[in-house]
Design a protein around this motif. Structure first.
Motif, short mmCIF file in Angstrom:
data_model
loop_
_atom_site.label_atom_id
_atom_site.label_comp_id
_atom_site.label_asym_id
_atom_site.label_seq_id
_atom_site.Cartn_x
_atom_site.Cartn_y
_atom_site.Cartn_z
N GLY A 110 -8.24 18.64 3.82
CA GLY A 110 -8.34 17.62 2.78
C GLY A 110 -7.01 17.02 2.36
N PRO A 111 -5.93 17.82 2.21
CA PRO A 111 -4.64 17.24 1.77
C PRO A 111 -4.05 16.21 2.73
N LEU A 112 -4.54 16.15 3.97
CA LEU A 112 -4.02 15.13 4.89
C LEU A 112 -4.32 13.72 4.39
N LEU A 113 -5.41 13.56 3.63
CA LEU A 113 -5.78 12.23 3.15
C LEU A 113 -4.75 11.64 2.19
N PRO A 114 -4.35 12.33 1.11
CA PRO A 114 -3.32 11.75 0.24
C PRO A 114 -1.98 11.58 0.94
N VAL A 115 -1.65 12.50 1.87
CA VAL A 115 -0.41 12.34 2.64
C VAL A 115 -0.42 11.01 3.38
N LEU B 185 -2.23 8.34 2.74
CA LEU B 185 -2.22 7.18 1.83
C LEU B 185 -0.82 6.88 1.30
N PHE B 186 -0.09 7.89 0.84
CA PHE B 186 1.27 7.67 0.34
C PHE B 186 2.18 7.14 1.46
N TRP B 187 2.06 7.74 2.63
CA TRP B 187 2.90 7.36 3.78
C TRP B 187 2.64 5.90 4.16
N TYR B 188 1.38 5.57 4.35
CA TYR B 188 1.02 4.21 4.76
C TYR B 188 1.41 3.18 3.70
N GLY B 189 1.08 3.46 2.44
CA GLY B 189 1.29 2.48 1.39
C GLY B 189 2.75 2.12 1.19
N TRP B 190 3.61 3.13 1.08
CA TRP B 190 5.00 2.82 0.77
C TRP B 190 5.80 2.35 1.97
N GLY C 73 -4.24 7.74 -3.62
CA GLY C 73 -3.71 9.04 -3.24
C GLY C 73 -3.79 10.06 -4.37
N PHE C 74 -3.48 9.63 -5.60
CA PHE C 74 -3.54 10.56 -6.74
C PHE C 74 -4.98 11.01 -6.98
N ILE C 75 -5.93 10.09 -6.82
CA ILE C 75 -7.34 10.47 -6.98
C ILE C 75 -7.74 11.49 -5.93
N SER C 76 -7.28 11.28 -4.68
CA SER C 76 -7.65 12.21 -3.62
C SER C 76 -6.98 13.56 -3.78
#
Length: 476
Positions: A356-361, A363-368, A448-451
């Motif tokens: 599960g933690p791969l999802l926020p990782v 999102l943050f990586w892609y977005g910034w 990402g924070f929600i996930s």
């Protein structure tokens, strides 16, 4: 069986026969039991169902890079409606399984596959010929209805054919189609749009699915054991070894078509997992609808190269799928060997804790990286972790539902898909406006924070899942 009971069965209509069946009651020497089929026959059926499972999500993914030109053809620059071209298909995904999955538990799996294949083809042809945006949206909705049904019925087919300890690997084969679709669909769609015309993103689906439909008509066998036994009972006078009850038709139909909602709202675990998957699925399609704008604005990708931006997501999802199913089956086998009994379905949820933690990782990586306009390969690498996180969050939940509701796996999956598809249809509509207002960096950070919060909640699924399941038993 007494004479009086036998007499009542002889007077009843064939459709009124209910065969009381479950996985434990199916004999190891019963040739009508699909669990006892030879491996080649199981592989054939799983292969056909997996091909259908590729074609229908492929229809959603292949059109994503063509949306800007599609909107130009329809003389519209409304960004919300642009996202709705994807969303309306996914909303159709919410309706189809709720109807067709329980139908497969009344009339059998194969007839539902055949009907939905033909309906899907018809409405995809309509999309290819659409002359206005409203007609396109109508055709997309009904194509989504028919296209999602095989995904729920396919899960039931896996449960029909495969013992619990091998189910993960076969589920991976079945799910491969759905993971290949986002890998190759946008790439093919981008090149077809740039080199020929956006309408060919639909015609190629018609060609591929037409071939699959013919193969299914020729080689797909019925796999639902209760329906097979009911059909055998109808054709044979010797019903002594088959438990049956005479039930009015309307009760059979009502019970079947209420079942997906009964599972969804009657089981807290299924409801919680469905809400979790709804969020994840919404993120998935939000990413699909925003990638053309993000890579077009920040990296000046054209229609043909935009499709390549989806590769990271597809590769990450595919690797995660095979890794998680292998780990999941290993956990089931280890539990069975150690405790000398069938494992609890909650064992399937353990991969949520590390996947599960791969999802926020992602999102943050892609977005910034996209916000800061780092080299284009960096945000694509971020989508790799995003795609892996999507699978890591959804696949364990699906395996849990199949193991917990084996005989009625199709209906249980349909209930779960209902919320997932609604979220997948509505959340992407907010993607482009959100990124326009917040920027892709902060927009992805919000998601990402929600996930991150849902990753914490998934620990509760593992710790308290068995207690919730036992406290709220379901009679289906």
């Amino acid at each position: 069986m007494g004479d009086k009971e036998r007499s009542g069965n002889e007077k009843s209509e064939p459709e009124n026969l209910i065969v009381n069946d479950n996985e434990e009651q199916r004999g190891a020497d019963d040739p009508t039991n699909p669990l006892n089929w030879p491996t080649w026959r199981k592989v054939t059926v799983v292969g056909i169902v997996s091909a259908i499972g590729f074609s229908t999500p492929f229809a959603a993914d292949i059109s994503a890079p063509s949306i800007p030109l599609m909107m130009e053809s329809f003389n519209s620059d409304n960004e919300t409606l642009a996202g709705f071209i994807i969303s309306i298909y996914v909303l159709g995904n919410a309706v189809g399984p709720v109807l067709f999955a329980p139908a497969s538990e009344v009339w059998g799996r194969s007839v539902v596959f055949h009907i939905t294949n033909v309906v899907f083809l018809a409405f995809t042809v309509g999309c290819a010929l659409a002359t206005s945006l409203p007609s396109m949206l109508v055709f997309r909705f009904f194509a989504g209805c028919a296209g999602a049904a095989p995904l729920a019925v396919g899960a039931g087919t896996i449960a029909d054919l495969i013992p619990r300890e091998q189910r993960g690997r076969y589920f991976a084969v079945f799910a491969t189609g759905g993971q290949l679709a986002p890998l190759v669909g946008p790439v093919i769609g981008g090149f077809l749009t740039a080199r020929i015309h956006w309408r060919w993103t639909f015609w190629i689906v018609v060609i591929i699915h037409g071939i699959i439909t013919v193969v299914a008509f020729l080689f797909l066998r019925e796999t639902y054991a209760p329906y097979i036994r009911k059909r055998r009972a109808r054709l044979s006078k010797d019903n002594g070894n088959i438990q049956m009850a005479s039930v009015p038709k309307k009760d059979i139909f009502l019970q079947a078509f209420v079942r997906p909602l009964k599972v969804l709202f009657g089981s807290p675990m299924v409801l919680f997992l469905a809400i979790y998957q709804a969020m994840v699925w919404g993120y998935r399609f939000l990413m699909y609808t925003t990638i053309p704008q993000v890579f077009g604005k920040h990296y000046h990708f054209g229609p043909s190269t935009t499709g390549l931006a989806y590769l990271g997501n597809g590769i990450g999802a595919t690797i995660a799928m095979y890794s998680i199913t292998k780990i999941s089956d290993s956990l089931v086998i280890r539990y069975k060997d150690r405790h000398k009994c069938d494992p609890k379905p909650e064992i399937r949820l353990l991969p949520l804790l590390f996947g599960g933690p791969l999802l926020p990782v992602g999102l943050f990586w892609y977005g910034w990286s996209a916000q800061l306009e780092v080299h284009w390969i960096v945000p694509i690498l971020g989508t790799f972790f995003f795609g892996a996180g999507i699978v890591a969050a959804s696949l364990p939940s699906n395996l849990y539902v199949v193991d917990a509701f084996t005989q009625y796996a199709a209906s249980a999956m349909a209930g779960s898909m209902l919320l997932r598809a609604v979220a997948g249809g509505l959340i992407p509509m907010a993607g482009n406006p959100m990124f326009a207002a917040m920027g892709v960096g902060w927009g992805c950070s919000l998601l990402g924070f929600i996930s991150v919060l849902t990753c914490v909640l998934s620990i509760g699924f593992v710790l308290f899942g068995e207690r919730l399941r036992e406290k709220f038993p379901l009679t289906l």
